[in-house]
Design an enzyme around this catalytic site. Structure first.
Site, mmCIF file in Angstrom:
data_model
loop_
_atom_site.group_PDB
_atom_site.id
_atom_site.type_symbol
_atom_site.label_atom_id
_atom_site.label_comp_id
_atom_site.label_asym_id
_atom_site.label_seq_id
_atom_site.Cartn_x
_atom_site.Cartn_y
_atom_site.Cartn_z
ATOM 1 N N THR A 118 0.858 -1.196 0.000
ATOM 2 C CA THR A 118 0.000 0.000 0.000
ATOM 3 C C THR A 118 0.889 1.239 0.000
ATOM 4 O O THR A 118 1.816 1.350 0.802
ATOM 5 C CB THR A 118 -0.912 -0.015 1.236
ATOM 6 O OG1 THR A 118 -1.680 -1.224 1.194
ATOM 7 C CG2 THR A 118 -1.853 1.177 1.239
ATOM 8 N N GLU A 145 -5.879 -10.464 7.002
ATOM 9 C CA GLU A 145 -4.909 -11.335 7.662
ATOM 10 C C GLU A 145 -5.639 -12.538 8.252
ATOM 11 O O GLU A 145 -6.721 -12.395 8.797
ATOM 12 C CB GLU A 145 -4.170 -10.573 8.764
ATOM 13 C CG GLU A 145 -3.202 -9.564 8.185
ATOM 14 C CD GLU A 145 -2.460 -8.760 9.240
ATOM 15 O OE1 GLU A 145 -2.554 -9.077 10.437
ATOM 16 O OE2 GLU A 145 -1.786 -7.792 8.837
ATOM 17 N N ASP A 266 -3.483 3.471 6.984
ATOM 18 C CA ASP A 266 -4.080 3.885 5.709
ATOM 19 C C ASP A 266 -5.045 5.067 5.879
ATOM 20 O O ASP A 266 -5.117 5.945 5.019
ATOM 21 C CB ASP A 266 -4.779 2.689 5.034
ATOM 22 C CG ASP A 266 -3.762 1.618 4.597
ATOM 23 O OD1 ASP A 266 -2.535 1.849 4.761
ATOM 24 O OD2 ASP A 266 -4.179 0.554 4.113
#
Ligand SMILES: NC(=O)c1ccc[n+]([C@@H]2O[C@H](COP(=O)([O-])OP(=O)(O)OC[C@H]3O[C@@H](n4cnc5c(N)ncnc54)[C@H](O)[C@@H]3O)[C@@H](O)[C@H]2O)c1
Length: 406
Positions: A118, A145, A266
């Site tokens: 990312t 995950e 993020d």
């Protein structure tokens, strides 16, 4: 095809396994133990499908520490090394992605590199300007995950971004189609939607998708805070809200806050990308997560104070698992750590029960692997996610896991 995958974490290993069903894949890492395990057919991460595929499926997969040799022999290099965002310095650390790029350009400059890590919005365009001879694609990764290979065997969508500024844009358009076809070929689904777009938009898809997920977690957490403060039954409200098909009954289980490796970094990265762009919501998501952790920590501290009034000299708080989710084997940036930090700053002793942590201390707190001693020693037990092994001490447990699922 000969494919090299840089990084054998959740993203890299799941892709290496997926692609090695039909291609020769060399997985590169810098950690010898990981390379050894993979070459023995064992998974270095907890993931049922990866374990099964490595042990029982016919794969053309080799792992190595020798990146130069692997990249030299490959037609395509997938980059899945870690990236990080430091919000204090407003700095997105992509140095490990660039380490791989430098090596590829040295040993095999004509190879196409697909970035799966990312990255900030505009990164691939900037790379193309910085390395005009480099051939880059960006393909956002959407796996969870613990379900890393499953999510690539059943992809929600396949997206590949092409930097239109590149001198090789035509060749890269074709390479993008080819890479999407490779991912589709490795999957078990027939009708996965494929989107080819500019790299900058593809980078934005990843950050906006994760920020929406963080928003949803923060929303149901704030609903839960409201219900707790007003003495209402949050589970009834959430059930009633979720029956509207536009909202849905999924991804709505309250917690101590969103956490893990991706959502915190993020959302903050997207907020940084909004620099000089009007916004209220993105900032509020980041703030809401902080407020939720403050609220949870205050509730726990209230319990501790009540115990002191009841005569417990120095109540001990137990942290039941540092992980975010049931079955997870890592606790990068898990929200319970934020609660732990807040409680410890008020001088309350904390004991951690974390069977996957091979250490005696965690940030100065005792770590135990003995669940019975842990349950006995602690007066309040924090559990971001409920587990039946806590059933006999339910009255000590503080959790907001209303639906007993992730
Ligand atoms: N974990 C997720 O759920 C997830 C989901 C989507 C996207 N991503 C993104 O994908 C990237 C990787 O995430 P991850 O969870 O797989 O990370 P990870 O930390 O689990 O794995 C990264 C691996 O790269 C290896 N590595 C580091 N430097 C290297 C180098 N120079 N050459 C080869 N290998 C090297 C590390 O040893 C490690 O094994 C990050 O940018 C992350 O944001 C992660």
């Amino acid at each position: 095809m000969n494919i090299a995958v840089a990084g054998t974490g959740y993203v890299g290993l799941s892709l290496a396994v997926l692609l090695s069903q039909h291609n020769h894949v060399t997985a590169v890492d810098v950690v010898p133990e990981k390379v050894d395990l993979i070459n023995k057919g064992l998974s270095p991460i907890a993931d049922a499908e990866i374990e099964d595929y490595l042990a029982n499926h016919e794969l053309d997969l080799q792992a190595t520490l020798d990146g130069a040799a692997a990249y030299k022999e490959s037609d395509l290099i997938v980059i899945a090394t870690p990236t990080n965002y430091d919000s204090d310095k407003n700095f997105f650390d992509t140095s490990l992605v660039e380490q791989v790029i430098d090596l590829v350009l040295e040993v095999n400059p004509g190879a196409v590199m697909v970035i799966k890590s990312t990255v900030p919005v505009g990164y691939t365009k900037e790379l193309t300007e910085r390395y005009p001879k480099g051939k880059f694609l960006f393909s956002p990764e959407f796996l969870r995950e613990g379900h890393a290979l499953y999510d690539n065997l059943h992809p929600s969508r396949i997206i590949v971004g092409v930097p239109s500024e590149s001198a090789y844009a035509g060749e890269l358009d074709e390479a993008a189609q080819k890479f999407a076809a490779l991912l589709a070929e490795g999957s078990l689904d027939d009708e996965t939607q494929v989107l080819i777009m500019r790299a900058t938009e593809a980078e934005a898809v990843k950050l906006f998708a994760n920020t929406y997920l963080a928003l949803r977690v923060a929303y149901f957490n704030e609903l839960d805070t409201y219900a707790c403060v007003r003495g209402l039954d949050a589970s009834q409200i959430i059930e009633g809200v979720g029956l509207d098909p536009r909202i849905g009954g999924h991804y709505n289980n309250p917690s101590f806050g969103y956490g893990g490796y991706c959502l915190p970094k993020d959302t903050k990265q997207l907020l940084a990308n909004y620099d000089e762009v009007p916004q209220n919501l993105i900032e509020a998501i980041v703030e809401a997560n902080r407020t939720r952790k403050d609220y949870i920590a205050d509730e726990v501290l209230d319990r501790v104070t009540r115990l002191v009034y009841q005569g417990v000299a120095q109540p001990k708080v137990g942290v039941y698992r540092l992980t975010m989710k049931t079955g997870s084997d890592n606790f990068r940036a898990s929200s319970i750590q934020g609660i732990m930090k807040r409680i410890k700053s008020r001088g309350v002793p904390v004991v951690v029960y974390e069977p996957t942590l091979d250490a005696e201390e965690f940030y100065g707190s005792e770590v135990t692997h003995d669940i019975d001693a842990f349950k006995e020693a602690c007066d309040v037990i924090l559990a971001n996610r409920w587990n039946e092994e806590l059933a006999d001490v339910e009255d000590k447990v503080f959790t907001r896991d209303l639906f007993k699922r992730d």
